[in-house]
Design an enzyme around this catalytic site. Sequence first.
Site, PDB file in Angstrom:
ATOM      1  N   ASP A 134      74.999 -51.538 -56.676  1.00  0.00           N
ATOM      2  CA  ASP A 134      74.135 -50.823 -55.875  1.00  0.00           C
ATOM      3  C   ASP A 134      73.317 -52.000 -55.218  1.00  0.00           C
ATOM      4  O   ASP A 134      73.166 -51.651 -53.965  1.00  0.00           O
ATOM      5  CB  ASP A 134      73.221 -49.899 -56.692  1.00  0.00           C
ATOM      6  N   ARG A 147      74.287 -52.164 -46.678  1.00  0.00           N
ATOM      7  CA  ARG A 147      74.135 -50.880 -45.726  1.00  0.00           C
ATOM      8  C   ARG A 147      72.843 -51.098 -44.993  1.00  0.00           C
ATOM      9  O   ARG A 147      72.828 -50.674 -43.871  1.00  0.00           O
ATOM     10  CB  ARG A 147      73.517 -49.676 -46.943  1.00  0.00           C
ATOM     11  N   LYS A 169      71.589 -45.840 -60.727  1.00  0.00           N
ATOM     12  CA  LYS A 169      70.502 -46.620 -61.431  1.00  0.00           C
ATOM     13  C   LYS A 169      69.915 -45.838 -62.539  1.00  0.00           C
ATOM     14  O   LYS A 169      69.464 -45.965 -63.849  1.00  0.00           O
ATOM     15  CB  LYS A 169      69.298 -47.108 -60.503  1.00  0.00           C
TER      16      LYS A 169
HETATM   17  N1  URA Z   1      66.491 -45.587 -52.614  1.00  0.00           N
HETATM   18  C1  URA Z   1      67.572 -46.044 -53.286  1.00  0.00           C
HETATM   19  O1  URA Z   1      67.359 -46.379 -54.428  1.00  0.00           O
HETATM   20  N2  URA Z   1      68.811 -46.052 -52.665  1.00  0.00           N
HETATM   21  C2  URA Z   1      68.776 -45.676 -51.342  1.00  0.00           C
HETATM   22  O2  URA Z   1      70.053 -45.817 -50.860  1.00  0.00           O
HETATM   23  C3  URA Z   1      67.623 -45.088 -50.624  1.00  0.00           C
HETATM   24  C4  URA Z   1      66.583 -44.836 -51.148  1.00  0.00           C
END
Ligand code: URA
Length: 440
Positions: free
Chosen positions: A161, A168, A187
């Site tokens: 992530d 991203r 997460k």
């Molecule tokens: N919070 C996150 O953890 N991920 C995202 O993509 C957007 C907000």
Amino acid sequence: MHMNELILKKRNGGVHNEAELTYLVNEFVKGTIPDYQMSAWLMAVYFRGLTAEETAQLTLAMAQSGEQIDLSSIPGITVDKHSTGGVGDKTTFILASIVAACGVPVAKMSGRGLGHTGGTIDKLESIPNVKVALTKEEFFHLVRTVGVAVTGQSGNLAPADKLLYALRDVTGTVDSIPLIASSVMSKKLAAGSEAILLDVKVGSGAFMKTYEEALALAETMVAIGTHNHRKTVALITDMDRPLGQAIGNATEMAEVVATLQGQGPEDLVKESLALAANMLYLGGKGSFETCQALVQETLASGAAWAKFCEMVTAQGGEASVLTNPRFKEATYKDAVLAPVSGYITHMDAETCGRAALILGAGRYTKTDTLDYKAGIWMLKKTGDYVSAGETIGYVQSNTQETLAEAKARYISALTFGAQAPVEQPLVWARVTAEGTESYI
Ligand code: URA
């Protein structure tokens, strides 16, 4: 398997299988898929979307890309809570104290703020000497003995992530519902709790500006949790105005203290109780009605306040600091005066958050240091009538030069009108695996 084939498949509207998604995540983390190919795939997902099954499989692969916390040695049903981020949102401390005081263990890993939204760990760190980077052993020990601990996220939780989010962020692919949902839920799955309560914010201070977007995100995240055998509930809550009366770090913690002592602002109390009741319900404490009654009793009796003090002390702080008036004071403080008479018809919550940022309460970049005492007190909020020249709030900071700009920014967030605005509910909807109850 080749990444260029996977890009073409998604670009042409195809559906990935589990092996493809696992390959994509694992090879990206290993560094064998270059950023330019992953960026192209993310953009294809942005336009083509992912099915519910693809989203759940992608999330699991991301959750399994690093450390996975095993909380099974902690007695009771562990319940996690996640907010998609807002302004003035300090509910975690209130509901964690209530829920832990009711005997449901809370093992909470939280993040720091970036941009206009605050971070739970920054707020906690405003209490002198409180340790926010607990070792795994300390974290487990405190959850077992105190019933609650709040710590910064372990460095190796869902590393996929971290890498994907960074990409991203610079490729215009943040605001895709399956990508946000998989990012948040990877997460949560890795953090190990058996049940998950999601607080999906909607409105001017939230990621999701409309109810439709918030609902789609909530339903997607609940589906991911359910698919991965975690009992998951989402509340869609209002972020079209900041929550409570304080924005900042020490300022918000002072409001947490007031709330736990029975003197919190109505919106914060109501929302915290709604979230806490859902957490208790997920924690197996009886019917939803029983849980609603239990959270009210626990707040009113002072048991939640006692639990919060116990947590702060156990993490190295001193509870007496919290009730010292100096805890919430900064060197400079300036009144915000109403520019006109009328009702406050709207507060742009993001702009309110940005005003707090100017004061030093947040970060523009990850390496900025915070002024823990900087913040805003909002005496009047949406729906209140104000007279021109009346004090409607305060800005405070340890840097005097920031006050004028922050005040101007804060006032620019407010809209005034002759008519009182229509009252918005605090909780817009409750989404479970069984369906959605809408309250608007
Ligand atoms: N919070 C996150 O953890 N991920 C995202 O993509 C957007 C907000």
